[in-house]
Scaffold this motif. Structure first.
Motif, mmCIF file in Angstrom:
data_model
loop_
_atom_site.group_PDB
_atom_site.id
_atom_site.type_symbol
_atom_site.label_atom_id
_atom_site.label_comp_id
_atom_site.label_asym_id
_atom_site.label_seq_id
_atom_site.Cartn_x
_atom_site.Cartn_y
_atom_site.Cartn_z
ATOM 1 N N LEU A 54 11.468 10.594 2.570
ATOM 2 C CA LEU A 54 11.405 10.528 1.116
ATOM 3 C C LEU A 54 10.893 9.145 0.720
ATOM 4 O O LEU A 54 11.403 8.126 1.178
ATOM 5 C CB LEU A 54 12.796 10.778 0.528
ATOM 6 N N ILE A 55 9.857 9.115 -0.143
ATOM 7 C CA ILE A 55 9.217 7.853 -0.534
ATOM 8 C C ILE A 55 9.313 7.718 -2.042
ATOM 9 O O ILE A 55 8.951 8.625 -2.782
ATOM 10 C CB ILE A 55 7.737 7.849 -0.102
ATOM 11 N N LEU A 56 9.775 6.573 -2.499
ATOM 12 C CA LEU A 56 9.859 6.274 -3.929
ATOM 13 C C LEU A 56 8.734 5.317 -4.289
ATOM 14 O O LEU A 56 8.607 4.240 -3.692
ATOM 15 C CB LEU A 56 11.214 5.644 -4.272
ATOM 16 N N VAL A 57 7.922 5.697 -5.289
ATOM 17 C CA VAL A 57 6.830 4.844 -5.752
ATOM 18 C C VAL A 57 7.165 4.393 -7.168
ATOM 19 O O VAL A 57 7.380 5.223 -8.056
ATOM 20 C CB VAL A 57 5.485 5.602 -5.747
ATOM 21 N N GLU A 58 7.231 3.081 -7.357
ATOM 22 C CA GLU A 58 7.492 2.518 -8.681
ATOM 23 C C GLU A 58 6.388 1.529 -9.017
ATOM 24 O O GLU A 58 6.006 0.708 -8.192
ATOM 25 C CB GLU A 58 8.841 1.791 -8.713
ATOM 26 N N GLN B 4 7.526 6.131 -15.124
ATOM 27 C CA GLN B 4 8.628 6.766 -14.425
ATOM 28 C C GLN B 4 8.393 6.723 -12.923
ATOM 29 O O GLN B 4 7.249 6.730 -12.464
ATOM 30 C CB GLN B 4 8.770 8.210 -14.882
ATOM 31 N N PRO B 5 9.457 6.688 -12.141
ATOM 32 C CA PRO B 5 9.307 6.677 -10.686
ATOM 33 C C PRO B 5 8.662 7.970 -10.191
ATOM 34 O O PRO B 5 8.810 9.027 -10.797
ATOM 35 C CB PRO B 5 10.727 6.556 -10.157
ATOM 36 N N LEU B 6 7.947 7.871 -9.095
ATOM 37 C CA LEU B 6 7.288 9.012 -8.475
ATOM 38 C C LEU B 6 7.898 9.198 -7.094
ATOM 39 O O LEU B 6 7.908 8.275 -6.281
ATOM 40 C CB LEU B 6 5.786 8.751 -8.357
ATOM 41 N N TRP B 7 8.418 10.384 -6.846
ATOM 42 C CA TRP B 7 9.021 10.685 -5.552
ATOM 43 C C TRP B 7 8.050 11.515 -4.734
ATOM 44 O O TRP B 7 7.561 12.537 -5.194
ATOM 45 C CB TRP B 7 10.333 11.445 -5.731
ATOM 46 N N TRP C 109 -0.896 7.190 0.026
ATOM 47 C CA TRP C 109 -1.355 7.099 -1.350
ATOM 48 C C TRP C 109 -2.699 7.798 -1.522
ATOM 49 O O TRP C 109 -2.918 8.517 -2.497
ATOM 50 C CB TRP C 109 -1.437 5.640 -1.783
ATOM 51 N N TYR D 10 -2.126 11.499 -1.491
ATOM 52 C CA TYR D 10 -1.537 11.922 -2.766
ATOM 53 C C TYR D 10 -2.607 12.006 -3.854
ATOM 54 O O TYR D 10 -2.643 12.961 -4.620
ATOM 55 C CB TYR D 10 -0.420 10.976 -3.197
#
Length: 87
Positions: free
Chosen positions: A3-7, A19-22, A37, A40
């Motif tokens: 699981l990767i959190l992109v802020e 907003q954060p992107l999971w 990236w 995505y």
């Protein structure tokens, strides 16, 4: 599964810009974050285009008059779904 959190942070204040992107990576070996990236962005472009075409050209209610047109639309739909799954 990873699981990767992109802020995205503002450069001056350091506060969240959106907003954060999971994202979720399912595979044997996780690629670098730069590769994730790019994957995505490719997938987002395909999905966004597909949604735009369905809304703008009303492809959710196609008017198919011949069997050849039906087969062409089925192949196109299968191709776009495959392209989204692969990317």
């Amino acid at each position: 599964m990873t699981l990767i959190l992109v802020e995205r942070l503002e450069t001056v204040t350091g506060r969240l810009n959106s907003q954060p992107l999971w994202l979720v990576w399912v595979g044997l070996q996780m690629p670098s974050l730069a590769e994730i990236w790019q994957l995505y962005l490719r997938r987002f472009a395909l999905e966004h285009w597909y949604r735009l075409v369905k809304q703008t050209l009303h492809w959710t209610v196609p008017k198919l008059s011949t069997k050849r047109t039906v087969r062409t639309m089925e192949r196109f739909d299968a191709f776009t779904n495959l392209a989204i799954m692969v990317s």
